[in-house]
Design a protein around this motif. Structure first.
Motif, PDB file in Angstrom:
ATOM      1  N   ARG A   1      77.798  94.890  49.711  1.00 13.89           N
ATOM      2  CA  ARG A   1      76.354  94.666  49.883  1.00 13.89           C
ATOM      3  C   ARG A   1      76.037  93.351  50.590  1.00 13.89           C
ATOM      4  NH1 ARG A   1      75.604  96.165  43.600  1.00 13.89           N
ATOM      5  NH2 ARG A   1      77.361  94.714  43.599  1.00 13.89           N
TER       6      ARG A   1
ATOM      7  N   PRO B   1      79.328  87.383  38.798  1.00  7.90           N
ATOM      8  CA  PRO B   1      79.763  88.776  38.590  1.00  7.90           C
ATOM      9  C   PRO B   1      78.810  89.526  37.660  1.00  7.90           C
ATOM     10  CG  PRO B   1      81.626  87.282  38.442  1.00  7.90           C
ATOM     11  CD  PRO B   1      80.414  86.413  38.567  1.00  7.90           C
TER      12      PRO B   1
ATOM     13  N   ASP C   1      81.980  91.845  48.684  1.00 10.29           N
ATOM     14  CA  ASP C   1      81.079  92.855  48.119  1.00 10.29           C
ATOM     15  C   ASP C   1      80.448  93.622  49.288  1.00 10.29           C
ATOM     16  OD1 ASP C   1      79.113  93.015  45.244  1.00 10.29           O
ATOM     17  OD2 ASP C   1      78.546  94.069  47.091  1.00 10.29           O
TER      18      ASP C   1
ATOM     19  N   VAL D   1      81.884  86.800  46.675  1.00 11.13           N
ATOM     20  CA  VAL D   1      80.851  87.805  46.986  1.00 11.13           C
ATOM     21  C   VAL D   1      81.024  88.351  48.408  1.00 11.13           C
ATOM     22  CG1 VAL D   1      78.337  88.221  47.078  1.00 11.13           C
ATOM     23  CG2 VAL D   1      79.260  86.631  45.387  1.00 11.13           C
TER      24      VAL D   1
ATOM     25  N   LEU E   1      75.843  90.558  39.716  1.00 11.70           N
ATOM     26  CA  LEU E   1      76.220  91.604  40.686  1.00 11.70           C
ATOM     27  C   LEU E   1      76.300  92.974  40.018  1.00 11.70           C
ATOM     28  CD1 LEU E   1      78.954  89.733  42.768  1.00 11.70           C
ATOM     29  CD2 LEU E   1      76.653  90.358  43.524  1.00 11.70           C
ATOM     30  N   GLN E   2      76.722  92.965  38.775  1.00 10.23           N
ATOM     31  CA  GLN E   2      76.850  94.227  38.028  1.00 10.23           C
ATOM     32  C   GLN E   2      75.525  94.927  37.813  1.00 10.23           C
ATOM     33  OE1 GLN E   2      78.514  93.870  34.181  1.00 10.23           O
ATOM     34  NE2 GLN E   2      80.507  94.635  34.833  1.00 10.23           N
TER      35      GLN E   2
END
Ligand code: NCD
Length: 348
Positions: free
Chosen positions: A317, A286, A315, A312, A289-290
Motif C-alpha cells: 500500500r 505494525p 507494504d 513499511v 497497519l493491521q
C-alpha cells in the motif's frame, strides 16, 4: 500579463487569484487555490501523456525539442532535495537548461541588494523562476512585481515557509488521482492526514486541493498543540467539506482510503514552538497497519523520520516513492502549461 491593479491588498482573495492567470492559462503559480478542478484534470492528462511519450526514444526526443530555448532558475534559500531535483529533471525533459541560486550569501543580496532586485535580475536570463523561501508571501510579491514591470516571465512557488507548497499538493493529488482512476475517482473518498498539521505547508496545500473534489471527507490526527490552523478549517467549512479531528490516529485509520503522514516540522520551532510534544503515537506501526483497509494507500511528502518506519516500504500500500516520481511528471505538465507547449504535447 498586464499591470497589477492598485489596491491589490484590498481585493477579495478570489480576485487576487485571478490576477495570476491570463486568457484561461496560469501565468504564475503562487497559491494552491489557483488550481481549479478542470485545471487539475488537464494537468494530470498532460502528465500522463508526457510520461507515455518518454517511454520511447522518439517520444523523449520530441519532448526535449519542446523548450530548448527556455531556461529555469532555481532560487532555493531553504533546504530541498526532491522539489529541487524534480523541477530540474522536469525542465531537462522539456529541453530547458537550469541554473541555481541556493544561498543569499552567494548572491548580491550579500552586497545589500533587495531580494526583489535579485529576482528581477534572474528574470533577465530566465523564463521560469522557482522560489523556495522561508517566509510566506515572497513568491506572491515577486509575481506582482513581474506584472508591474511587465516582465513576461513566470514565478512558481516551490514552498513558502509554513504556508504553501502548491506543486507538492499537485503531485500528491496526482498520485491519489492515478491510484483511484481505476477505482471510481477521488470524489467521495475519505483521507486521513497525520502529524504536524499546524506547521506543515504540504498538508495545508493538499487540503486546499482536496476541497476541489466532491464529497471528500478529511480526518485530521495531530498532537493537540499541532492541530490544523483555523484558516484551513474555515476553508473546508465554507466548501461543505466534512472533517473530523482527533489526537489519536487510531480513531480514523480503519476507515481511510488514503493516509498522508507528515514529519514534525521542527525547523519552525522558533516561530511556533512545540518542543515538548510527544510525536511517538503518530507513526505507522505494525499495529496500525493491521487495522487498515487492504487497498488504503500510504503517502508521505518526504523526507520522513520515525513516522514511517523503513519496514513499511515493502507494504504493497506504500505510495511515497511513486509520489516522488509523479512529482517530476506533474512539474513537466505544469511547466509545459505555463510555457504553452501543452497543446503540442497533447497532440503528439
Ligand atoms: C515537504 C516540504 O518541503 O514542505 N517536502 C517536500 O517538498 N517534498 C515536506 C517536508 O519537508 O516535511
Amino acid at each position: 500579463m498586464g499591470n497589477s491593479p492598485d489596491g491589490y491588498d484590498k481585493l477579495d482573495f478570489d480576485d487576487k487569484l485571478s490576477l495570476f492567470s491570463s486568457h484561461g492559462r496560469l501565468c504564475h503559480v503562487v497559491f494552491t487555490q489557483q488550481f481549479s478542478r478542470e485545471r487539475l484534470d488537464g494537468l494530470f492528462d498532460l502528465a500522463e501523456k508526457a510520461r507515455r511519450l518518454y517511454t520511447s526514444r522518439i517520444g523523449a526526443a520530441f519532448l526535449k525539442e519542446c523548450l530548448p530555448n527556455r531556461r529555469t532558475l532555481m532560487y532555493f534559500v531553504q533546504p530541498s532535495t526532491r522539489t529541487f531535483l524534480s523541477f530540474q529533471a522536469a525542465a531537462a525533459i522539456l529541453g530547458m537548461s537550469t541554473a541555481q541560486v541556493t544561498s543569499q550569501q552567494t548572491s548580491s543580496e550579500a552586497k545589500g541588494e533587495s531580494p526583489l532586485d535579485s529576482v528581477h535580475a534572474f528574470a533577465m536570463y530566465h523564463d521560469v523562476i522557482v522560489i523556495r523561501y522561508p517566509e510566506p508571501g515572497f513568491a506572491e510579491r515577486c509575481a506582482l512585481y513581474f506584472m508591474e514591470h511587465e516582465l513576461p516571465k513566470h514565478i512558481i512557488n516551490g514552498g513558502s515557509g509554513m504556508d504553501q507548497h502548491p506543486t507538492q499538493a499537485l503531485l500528491d493529488v496526482y498520485t491519489i488521482h492515478r491510484e483511484f482512476s481505476r477505482r471510481g475517482g477521488i470524489d467521495g473518498r475519505r483521507l486521513l492526514v497525520v502529524g504536524d498539521l499546524a506547521r506543515g505547508r504540504a498538508v495545508r496545500s493538499l487540503i486546499y486541493l482536496l476541497c476541489k473534489y466532491r464529497d471528500v471527507k478529511i480526518d485530521l490526527a495531530s498532537p493537540p498543540q499541532l492541530g490544523l490552523q483555523d484558516d484551513i478549517k474555515e476553508y473546508m467549512t465554507k466548501r461543505n467539506i466534512v472533517f473530523r479531528e482527533s489526537a489519536s490516529m487510531t480513531d480514523f485509520v480503519a476507515e481511510a482510503d488514503a493516509i498522508y503522514m507528515t514529519r514534525i516540522q521542527d525547523e519552525y520551532e522558533e516561530s511556533m514552538p512545540a518542543a515538548d510534544v510527544d510525536y511517538g503515537s503518530y507513526c505507522l506501526t505494525p499495529d496500525v497497519l493491521q487495522k487498515l483497509k487492504p487497498n488504503c494507500i500510504l503517502m508521505h511528502p518526504l523526507p520522513r523520520r520515525e513516522e514511517v518506519p523503513i519496514g513499511v516500504d515493502s507494504d504493497p500500500r506504500a505510495r511515497y516513492w511513486e509520489q516522488v516520481e509523479n512529482g517530476m511528471w506533474a512539474r513537466v505538465a505544469l511547466i509545459a502549461h505555463l510555457l504553452e507547449c501543452d497543446l503540442r504535447i497533447q497532440s503528439a
